[in-house]
Scaffold this active site. Sequence first.
Site, short mmCIF file in Angstrom:
data_model
loop_
_atom_site.label_atom_id
_atom_site.label_comp_id
_atom_site.label_asym_id
_atom_site.label_seq_id
_atom_site.Cartn_x
_atom_site.Cartn_y
_atom_site.Cartn_z
N ASP A 31 46.85 -1.57 7.44
CA ASP A 31 45.61 -2.13 6.91
C ASP A 31 44.74 -2.54 8.11
O ASP A 31 45.17 -2.49 9.27
CB ASP A 31 45.89 -3.32 5.97
N GLU A 42 38.65 -9.92 -1.55
CA GLU A 42 39.76 -10.35 -0.68
C GLU A 42 39.85 -11.88 -0.61
O GLU A 42 39.60 -12.56 -1.59
CB GLU A 42 39.64 -9.68 0.69
C1 BGC Z 1 41.71 -4.25 2.79
C2 BGC Z 1 42.13 -2.87 2.32
C3 BGC Z 1 41.04 -1.88 2.58
C4 BGC Z 1 40.67 -1.90 4.04
C5 BGC Z 1 39.59 -0.91 4.41
C6 BGC Z 1 41.17 -4.23 4.19
O1 BGC Z 1 40.60 -5.45 4.51
O2 BGC Z 1 42.81 -5.12 2.72
O3 BGC Z 1 42.48 -2.92 0.96
O4 BGC Z 1 41.45 -0.60 2.18
O5 BGC Z 1 40.23 -3.21 4.39
O6 BGC Z 1 38.33 -1.32 4.03
#
Ligand code: BGC
Length: 610
Positions: A274, A472
């Site tokens: 991630d 998030e």
């Molecule tokens: C998230 C992921 C995401 C990635 C790319 C991260 O902060 O946890 O779910 O795919 O960013 O944007």
Amino acid sequence: MNSPLQNTALKNRVETLLAQMTLDQKVGQMTQPERMACTPEDVKNYHLGSVLSGGGSCPGDNRPAAWVDMNDAYWQASMEADENHLAIPLIYGVDAIHGHSNVLGATVFPHNIGLGAANDPELMRRIAQATAREILATGVDWTFAPTIAVARNNHWGRTYESYSEDPALVASYAAPFVQGLQADYGEQSVVACVKHWVGDGGTSNGIDQGETTLSEEELRAIHIKPYPPAIEAGVLTVMASFNSWNGDKCHGHKFLLTDVLKNELGFDGYIISDWDGIDYLSEDYFDAVSMGVNAGIDMFMVSEDWRDFIDHIKTHVNNGTISMSRIDDAVRRILAVKFASGLFEKPRPASRALSNDASFGGDEHREIAREAVRKSLVLLKNDGKTLPLDSASKILVAGKNAHNRGHQCGGFTVAWQGVTDNELIEGGTSIWEGIKAVASNAVLSEDGLGLDSKAGDHDVAIVVIGERPYAEGMGDVRTGNNVIVEAGSQIKGLMKILEPYGNTLELAQSHPEDLQTIINLANLGIPVVTVLVSGRPLVVTQELDASDSFVAAWLPGSEGQGVADVLFGDSDFHGKLSFSWPKDANPNVNLGDANYEAVFPYGFGMNYSA
Ligand code: BGC
């Protein structure tokens, strides 16, 4: 197993190519910078295997043509062959997690929490196929979806990315969604990525990127459970999770990444980290790099520091702290996915059949999204059979989420944290616009609060309330002193606010204006139908009491018309709760709990016929 990677001809192609590659070329394949931090020249000079768009990061005017041009430039750079560079197609990744929703004019599907309430695996396949076509219209090859987290705490800001608190429901969606995206690995296919491995939905207090404390048995029964069907369906990539399990970060967890996911479950695609996820493994970035590689991550989302990452990994190989066989294993997996998904056969993005396809944001896709909205709505209360409404009645529509396509789409729409008005959600209808289209006597409250109304002016009021967009950790509900959010996708300079959503799940406290609006109208003697737009079940005891009817609409996306379809009885309610509805501020009520207590239990949902 249905793996497209277990094929002798494909394996031979991988070995032939691998044998020609230098260490620089191999390490480049393992590296995925963010688009703002790398140019097409960098792609060629550093042999980069992939580039991504972080949430809200978009080229030019953010329309399909600009995306195709960008992808074309990266792809061409990756395909220039000379004595220093091999032609290996770049794979471009995006977060198309509820439609290709970062792009202007895309069809925005309901977030996963609403899809869970629809309880319809076949619909998932059609949503995934439509999403794949919109992704392909922009020249993109790969989406970081579906999220198959099992969210177990409503404080978690990513609850809406989860289909259900019930692992069985999430597991039943994994295969159809993956198959819908990956199709026959031909022209209509997009590479899928199930995430986040593993335990993301189980953190203490629902803290995003936090600590999941569970026995191995519980981890397997709840959070690992949706993965085997995804692997069985041939999912080509898996994303590692930010959270830790019993104190150890998943990004450095050899047992979880290599022993369980790859060896035991037989996942033979590649694992992507991630966003800068290895940074948290050690204060010393050099050490963090070897910890991530040696644990089993194959490709690294290293937004900006990718040059250091490349230097460090090469130094580790030269020092013997990362073995050449681990590098070869990672690169084999990446190349195998690129061969299996047909990337070597595809022409440049500008010449692909589906690039700039007219189906992007078109009626066919919006119809599927509208069906999903209809099926996701859950009727929680209907006193006096206030619903269904008569389209001829004099209806007042009020509430802050009544005419706000941005709010009804939620996070990960146009911008990482979502948008807060109608303008940037092009196409579709707000909930108010959907009502207006069928009820010509409906009016929108001018002040939104219903204060401009008089008793007798209206037969009934529809009040659309709820949360504003978030994504998030910034959607977390946090209590106590430590409420600073360590957010994932932030592109330096663009995102500064690092605060959670609030400190309570009680809507009357976090958004008192909503209860006030309901009361303003109820006090005039007008029957009130409340529609809640939210990314999770909230404590709404007072709002429920003050309303005659109450509908949970989750985050329905761009097609607000689907709400009117059901409110006026053109379709019956179909949705059943895929999350238990908490009685009080306890965020942790889940199906199967020893002392299960919910105001509306898992599976609850009324309809017109019952
Ligand atoms: C998230 C992921 C995401 C990635 C790319 C991260 O902060 O946890 O779910 O795919 O960013 O944007």
